[in-house]
Structures are given as structure tokens and as C-alpha cells.
Write an enzyme that holds these catalytic residues in place. Structure first.
Site, PDB file in Angstrom:
ATOM      1  CG  ASP A 102      -0.615   0.966  -4.334  1.00 48.28           C
ATOM      2  OD1 ASP A 102      -0.766   1.465  -3.196  1.00 48.28           O
ATOM      3  OD2 ASP A 102      -1.549   0.891  -5.170  1.00 48.28           O
ATOM      4  CG  ASP A 128      -6.079   4.211  19.169  1.00 50.69           C
ATOM      5  OD1 ASP A 128      -6.412   4.971  18.240  1.00 50.69           O
ATOM      6  OD2 ASP A 128      -6.359   2.994  19.171  1.00 50.69           O
ATOM      7  CG  ASN A 158      -8.568   0.919  10.502  1.00 50.23           C
ATOM      8  OD1 ASN A 158      -8.386   0.319  11.555  1.00 50.23           O
ATOM      9  ND2 ASN A 158      -8.097   2.135  10.278  1.00 50.23           N
ATOM     10  N   GLY A 193       0.875  -1.175   0.000  1.00 51.41           N
ATOM     11  CA  GLY A 193       0.000   0.000   0.000  1.00 51.41           C
ATOM     12  C   GLY A 193       0.909   1.220   0.000  1.00 51.41           C
ATOM     13  CB  ALA A 194       2.581   3.040  -2.612  1.00 53.90           C
ATOM     14  CG  ASN A 251      -9.975  -2.298   3.845  1.00 57.21           C
ATOM     15  OD1 ASN A 251      -9.951  -2.057   2.628  1.00 57.21           O
ATOM     16  ND2 ASN A 251      -9.823  -1.361   4.752  1.00 57.21           N
ATOM     17  NE  ARG A 297     -12.279   6.016  10.514  1.00 58.42           N
ATOM     18  CZ  ARG A 297     -12.741   6.402  11.688  1.00 58.42           C
ATOM     19  NH1 ARG A 297     -14.037   6.492  11.901  1.00 58.42           N
ATOM     20  NH2 ARG A 297     -11.908   6.693  12.667  1.00 58.42           N
ATOM     21  CG  HIS A 308      -7.731   1.276  15.825  1.00 59.63           C
ATOM     22  ND1 HIS A 308      -7.316   2.381  16.512  1.00 59.63           N
ATOM     23  CD2 HIS A 308      -7.584   1.583  14.511  1.00 59.63           C
ATOM     24  CE1 HIS A 308      -6.939   3.317  15.656  1.00 59.63           C
ATOM     25  NE2 HIS A 308      -7.094   2.864  14.432  1.00 59.63           N
ATOM     26  NE  ARG A 361     -10.052   3.545  13.382  1.00 62.19           N
ATOM     27  CZ  ARG A 361     -10.396   4.349  14.408  1.00 62.19           C
ATOM     28  NH1 ARG A 361     -11.455   4.100  15.138  1.00 62.19           N
ATOM     29  NH2 ARG A 361      -9.642   5.402  14.688  1.00 62.19           N
TER      30      ARG A 361
HETATM   31  N1  APR Z   1      -2.668  -4.576  -3.217  1.00 63.74           N
HETATM   32  C1  APR Z   1      -1.820  -3.553  -3.029  1.00 63.74           C
HETATM   33  N2  APR Z   1      -2.235  -2.292  -2.772  1.00 63.74           N
HETATM   34  C2  APR Z   1      -3.550  -2.071  -2.712  1.00 63.74           C
HETATM   35  C3  APR Z   1      -4.494  -3.111  -2.904  1.00 63.74           C
HETATM   36  C4  APR Z   1      -4.010  -4.411  -3.164  1.00 63.74           C
HETATM   37  N3  APR Z   1      -4.822  -5.436  -3.346  1.00 63.74           N
HETATM   38  N4  APR Z   1      -5.731  -2.573  -2.784  1.00 63.74           N
HETATM   39  C5  APR Z   1      -5.554  -1.252  -2.530  1.00 63.74           C
HETATM   40  N5  APR Z   1      -4.248  -0.953  -2.491  1.00 63.74           N
HETATM   41  C6  APR Z   1      -3.606   0.336  -2.279  1.00 63.74           C
HETATM   42  C7  APR Z   1      -4.312   1.477  -2.996  1.00 63.74           C
HETATM   43  O1  APR Z   1      -3.995   1.498  -4.381  1.00 63.74           O
HETATM   44  C8  APR Z   1      -3.776   2.692  -2.237  1.00 63.74           C
HETATM   45  O2  APR Z   1      -2.639   3.252  -2.851  1.00 63.74           O
HETATM   46  O3  APR Z   1      -3.647   0.706  -0.917  1.00 63.74           O
HETATM   47  C9  APR Z   1      -3.391   2.117  -0.851  1.00 63.74           C
HETATM   48  C10 APR Z   1      -4.174   2.728   0.275  1.00 63.74           C
HETATM   49  O4  APR Z   1      -3.790   4.061   0.357  1.00 63.74           O
HETATM   50  P1  APR Z   1      -4.812   5.236   0.693  1.00 63.74           P
HETATM   51  O5  APR Z   1      -6.022   5.107  -0.141  1.00 63.74           O
HETATM   52  O6  APR Z   1      -4.043   6.516   0.665  1.00 63.74           O
HETATM   53  O7  APR Z   1      -5.280   4.887   2.198  1.00 63.74           O
HETATM   54  P2  APR Z   1      -4.456   5.184   3.527  1.00 63.74           P
HETATM   55  O8  APR Z   1      -4.894   6.466   4.106  1.00 63.74           O
HETATM   56  O9  APR Z   1      -3.020   4.937   3.309  1.00 63.74           O
HETATM   57  O10 APR Z   1      -5.054   4.046   4.481  1.00 63.74           O
HETATM   58  C11 APR Z   1      -4.765   2.680   4.252  1.00 63.74           C
HETATM   59  O11 APR Z   1      -4.745   2.124   6.572  1.00 63.74           O
HETATM   60  O12 APR Z   1      -5.221   3.462   8.387  1.00 63.74           O
HETATM   61  C12 APR Z   1      -5.711   2.499   7.534  1.00 63.74           C
HETATM   62  O13 APR Z   1      -8.100   2.893   7.487  1.00 63.74           O
HETATM   63  C13 APR Z   1      -6.896   2.980   6.741  1.00 63.74           C
HETATM   64  O14 APR Z   1      -7.523   0.862   5.843  1.00 63.74           O
HETATM   65  C14 APR Z   1      -6.876   2.078   5.565  1.00 63.74           C
HETATM   66  C15 APR Z   1      -5.371   1.836   5.350  1.00 63.74           C
END
Ligand code: APR
Length: 308
Positions: free
Chosen positions: A33, A148, A120, A9-10, A95, A82, A175, A88
Site C-alpha cells: 500500500d 455479483d 473499479n 491495496g491494504a 483509478n 465509491r 460489473h 463505479r
Molecule cells: N498504490 C498502492 N496502494 C494504493 C494506491 C497506490 N498507488 N492508491 C491507493 N492505494 C490504497 C489506499 O491507500 C487504500 O489503502 O488502496 C487502498 C484501497 O482501500 P480502501 O480505500 O479501503 O478501498 P476498498 O474498499 O478496499 O476498495 C478498493 O476495490 O472494490 C473495489 O471499488 C473498490 O476500487 C475500489 C477497490
């Protein structure tokens, strides 16, 4: 040789965590990502930041998993964040699928990794990562308590006008809105919080902490990333450097704190083998009651998980 840390997740949280880890110079980071070019672009930007910040770790961005092979620690932030009006728990089904597919890919290449879940609803996503990875509970756990606690600490510093560095707080439980700020274990410079701030104001800070994530979602339209990314990086550091820090993390409980077969936030010793010990803290009667309510709320979300 540097350690290898993968962040999946980038997005906001993942990229923040990756840079926080890389800038400390003890680990090279692989950033994964699904969005084409996205992790590559962020990695390139971070590698260029190295010239200014002054670190030698490298960051590799990729849409696949081959580069993650042999990672010591993997942080999973993949998923949807969210939006205003969402809890969450509303993210659970989307997720779950994402965390399950990511975990599968990770353990294929890094069967001995330590997995830190950030996506989450956190407590439930830890159950998913553990079930799919089949790794021992000491190697699969979640980041929530540090975040938290950081929120509670910031509110205490605002209220008292005292340095945030001297605030020692502890937030346990799930959480969610039923998390348990342990006021009895909270001090500023060694002085119990209850001697510094009237109970009414403590109650207000506890309430603001419980809703701390939502407050930011309402301001930004998406969830927080600086504190969550830094908190995940602190866990990585304690593991890679075998620091044995005592940090509140989401651990699989088998009777500790009166909770069975559920992931919940408790203080743990975090070292090279992951969770090395769950630290027992005596809670007040009220705090025990809150832990119970929090565990019931976590159990409800876990029930929603589809069998995989
Ligand atoms: N494989 C790899 N990356 C993925 C996949 C997947 N199957 N599905 C989604 N992603 C990537 C998205 O492309 C996106 O770049 O995960 C990234 C999530 O980044 P953001 O949308 O910026 O979300 P972020 O604020 O980083 O939160 C990520 O952490 O705190 C928790 O609730 C939050 O569940 C959320 C997670």
C-alpha cells in the site's frame, strides 16, 4: 514450498483478500500500500491472527515492490472506493492512474504473474492492466462475476429459505447496473429457480442484485469488502491449486458471447495458467439482449480511458 501471492491495496478489500488467502495455508502473501506503516500494521496483525486461526503462511506488509518479486498471482485492489451517490464509473480517471502505476511496478518484478483486477470500474480497469502489462489475455482478468453471483445467491437463499450452499447461480456481463443475472442457468439443489419462485419475485431479486453494490454503499458509506475479498481469494485458490473451477470472471472477449475486444463477465475455467477456457452457455433471447446492452455500457466507460 508455498506460492507467493501479492495483494496491492491494504484497504478493506485487499486486507480481507490477504487474510482469506493466508488462512488457507498454500501461499505466503505480500501486502502493498502507499500509505506509510499501513500494510506493515495489517500484516503484523494477520501474522498474530495465525496463532489463533492456525495457519503457517506469512504476510509481509510493504510500501515498495521489491518484496513482490516472483509473485505467481497479483491481486490489484488499489484505488478509491465509491461513496454514496457515486457509480463505479465515476472512479474511472482516478483509478486508471493508480491501476496503471501499480501494474507497471508489478510486471517489472513479476513478469510472468497472473493479474486479478478488483479496482473499479472493473471492466475498464482490466483494459488498463492489460495495456500496461502487455501480458496475454489469459493472465489478466477481473473479479466481479463471483461477487455479483454471490449477491444473487444470497437473495435466492433469503427468498426460498433454502441453503445458500445449494444455490447455483450465474451473473454475467459488465460489473455495473446492466449486469446479466442468468436466471435460465440458476438452480437450487438442481431445481430451476423458475419452478421455486414466482417471476415477479425473481425480477425483484435480479434488480436487487444489479444494485447490490450500491445498497451496501448506502448502508456503510463506502463499498463492500467481505464478499469482494473472499471472491478474489477464491480466484487465487483456483489458480494456485490448479483447481480448474468454473467461475464467472471478467475476461477479454474476442467474439465469444457476441462481444469483441472488450472485458466482460463470462464463465471461465480457472487454473494454473489463468483463464484456460471460456465456457459457452446458451442464453435466452432476453439474456442475449441484456448482454448486448451491458457490453455497450462497458464500451462507453472504456472510451473514457485516457490513452497511455
Ligand atoms: N498504490 C498502492 N496502494 C494504493 C494506491 C497506490 N498507488 N492508491 C491507493 N492505494 C490504497 C489506499 O491507500 C487504500 O489503502 O488502496 C487502498 C484501497 O482501500 P480502501 O480505500 O479501503 O478501498 P476498498 O474498499 O478496499 O476498495 C478498493 O476495490 O472494490 C473495489 O471499488 C473498490 O476500487 C475500489 C477497490
Amino acid at each position: 514450498m508455498r506460492a507467493k501471492v501479492t495483494v496491492v491495496g491494504a484497504g478493506n478489500v485487499g486486507a480481507t483478500c490477504a487474510l482469506e488467502v493466508a488462512r488457507r495455508d498454500y501461499a505466503d502473501v505480500v501486502l502493498v500500500d502507499i500509505v506509510k506503516n499501513f500494510p506493515q500494521g495489517k500484516a503484523l496483525d494477520m501474522n498474530q491472527a495465525a496463532a489463533v486461526i492456525g495457519f503457517q503462511s506469512t504476510i509481509t506488509g510493504t510500501n515498495g515492490y521489491d518484496e513482490t518479486e516472483g509473485s505467481e498471482v497479483v491481486v490489484i485492489t488499489a484505488g478509491v472506493p465509491r461513496k454514496p451517490g457515486m457509480s463505479r464509473d465515476d472512479l474511472v480517471t482516478t483509478n486508471q492512474n493508480i491501476v496503471a502505476s501499480v501494474t507497471k511496478e508489478i510486471v517489472k518484478r513479476s513478469p510472468k504473474a497472473i493479474i486479478i483486477v478488483v479496482s473499479n470500474p472493473l471492466d475498464a480497469m482490466c483494459h488498463v492492466a492489460r495495456a500496461i502489462s502487455k501480458l496475454p489475455k489469459e493472465r489478466v482478468f477481473g473479479m466481479a462475476g463471483i461477487l455479483d453471483t454471490a449477491r444473487f445467491s444470497a437473495f435466492i437463499a433469503f427468498e426460498t429459505g433454502m441453503s445458500i450452499q445449494d444455490v447455483k447461480a450465474m451473473v454475467l456481463g459488465g460489473h455495473g447496473d446492466q449486469m446479466v443475472p442468468v436466471v435460465s442457468a440458476t438452480t437450487v439443489g438442481g431445481v430451476p429457480l423458475q419452478q421455486l419462485v414466482p417471476q415477479k419475485k425473481i425480477d425483484a431479486m435480479v434488480e436487487r442484485t444489479r444494485k447490490g453494490g450500491g445498497e451496501i454503499v448506502n448502508l456503510l458509506g463506502t463499498s463492500a469488502w467481505y464478499a469482494p475479498g473472499a471472491a478474489a481469494a477464491q480466484m487465487v485458490e483456483s489458480i494456485v491449486l490448479d483447481q480448474k473451477r468454473v467461475l464467472p470472471c471478467t475476461a477479454y472477449l474476442e467474439g465469444e458471447y457476441g462481444v469483441k475486444n472488450l472485458y466482460m463477465g463470462v464463465p471461465v475455467v480457472l487454473g494454473a495458467s489463468g483463464i484456460e477456457k471460456i465456457v459457452k452457455l446458451t442464453l435466452s433471447a432476453d439474456e442475449k439482449k441484456m448482454m448486448k446492452a451491458s457490453s455497450a455500457a462497458v464500451a462507453d466507460v472504456v472510451k473514457v480511458l485516457k490513452a497511455k
